[in-house]
Design an enzyme around this catalytic site. Structure first.
Site, short mmCIF file in Angstrom:
data_model
loop_
_atom_site.label_atom_id
_atom_site.label_comp_id
_atom_site.label_asym_id
_atom_site.label_seq_id
_atom_site.Cartn_x
_atom_site.Cartn_y
_atom_site.Cartn_z
N ASP A 48 0.81 -1.23 0.00
CA ASP A 48 0.00 0.00 0.00
C ASP A 48 0.85 1.28 0.00
O ASP A 48 0.64 2.18 0.84
CB ASP A 48 -0.90 0.04 1.25
N GLU A 69 -11.62 0.12 -3.03
CA GLU A 69 -10.74 0.64 -1.97
C GLU A 69 -9.52 1.30 -2.63
O GLU A 69 -9.44 1.41 -3.84
CB GLU A 69 -10.29 -0.49 -1.03
#
Ligand code: FUB
Length: 323
Positions: A15, A222
């Site tokens: 991420d 997301e």
């Protein structure tokens, strides 16, 4: 550099949120660990407990690990699971925004502050008022305003909210209804609170219609990211269960954004997540995959690859090497 490069080989990191601060690239990743928790759709196996910061002076050069900059043990309101964070700079301070479950197992967004981009970051004693769900990312717009984008489905709990309120059923809309949007909110001058009520990030199809919840190949799931290119706002995100990184383009930080295509086809691993940043006149996609861990979806590794824009501002699709 058109061939993706792995960035860190001694720890699993995912991420990546990447920013240019003081002439260097700073990477703010999630720190994946082997928690021993079985994989499920709730994401319990992503049981991360701290953050490291990395920096790079050149895209091909050394990636410096600045060590642990925030630990869940030092966050007063902590329950579990430090997921994807981001960092913004304003008036000499660096603000880290991080999602974390509180002691009732509800994701909230916290803030931690540092004088340096490499931390350490000192967390506030409570999460941001009115915050929920996961995956915050922050844009500093050219007029000096800051906007946070956030939200994520399934384990990220976004389906539990409508109009910024928790709902009883906690379910997703029907397949023919508009998809649940990411959220966007202007931050307060202090950078520590929302400056207004969050709004939905509208993503429209080529006919100007909102993408539907059943449009799993294109709808938001997301991993929000926002960047500006030639005066336009590029909102990019993961489609989750179809494992693509897509993007949509608009004229305002609030949108609406019109869907434009796929940036990265699926990688090895369930999740896909990224940031896009300009460095020394070129544009780069930072992302992750699970090749080095042999496909363990909770043990991800950081990568970077150059991206290219066409004349019309669209982005050339990159092969993620997955399914
Ligand atoms: O790292 C945990 C979660 O996985 C992130 O918050 C999501 O975006 C996905 O990458």
């Amino acid at each position: 550099m058109k061939t993706p490069r792995y960035l860190v080989d001694d720890l699993y990191m995912a991420d990546p949120a990447v920013h240019l601060f003081d002439g260097k690239l700073y990477i703010y990743p999630s720190h994946d660990i082997e928690s021993g928790i079985p994989e499920n759709d709730n994401g319990d196996h992503f049981d991360m407990r701290d953050y490291h910061v990395y920096s790079m002076e050149s895209i091909d050069g050394a990636v410096v690990d600045h060590g642990v900059v925030l630990d869940v043990k030092n966050i007063a309101w902590a329950g579990r699971q430090l997921w994807d964070c981001d960092v913004a700079f304003k008036n000499g301070k660096y603000y880290m925004y991080f999602p974390l479950k509180d002691q009732t197992d509800i994701f909230r967004i916290g803030v931690a502050v540092s004088d340096c981009p490499e931390g350490p970051f000192v967390p506030l004693d409570s999460p941001m008022k009115g915050s929920y769900s996961i995956d915050p990312c922050v844009l500093r717009d050219d007029d000096g305003s800051y906007y946070m984008y956030f939200g994520g489905l399934w384990g990220g709990q976004l389906q539990r909210y409508r109009n910024n309120k928790a709902i009883e059923c906690g379910c997703e809309p029907g397949e023919d209804e508009p998809a649940l949007p990411s959220r966007v909110v202007k931050l307060s001058d202090s950078m520590l609170e929302f400056g207004e009520e969050p709004r939905g990030v509208q993503i429209l199809d080529e006919n100007g219609q909102l993408l539907k919840a059943g449009d799993h190949d294109r709808r938001f799931f997301e991993a929000s990211w926002i960047h500006k290119y030639k005066g336009k706002y590029y909102f990019s995100y993961s489609t989750g269960n179809t494992h693509k990184l897509c993007y949509a383009v608009g004229d305002s930080p609030y949108g609406p954004f019109t869907y434009k295509g796929v940036i990265l086809t699926p990688v090895v691993g369930w999740t896909t997540h990224h940031s896009i940043v300009e460095f020394k006149g070129k544009w780069y996609l930072f992302h992750h995959d699970c090749v080095p861990s042999g496909g363990k979806t909770w043990l991800r590794s950081l990568k970077v690859v150059e991206i290219e824009y066409r004349e019309d501002g669209t982005i050339q699709t990159i092969d993620g090497g997955g399914e």
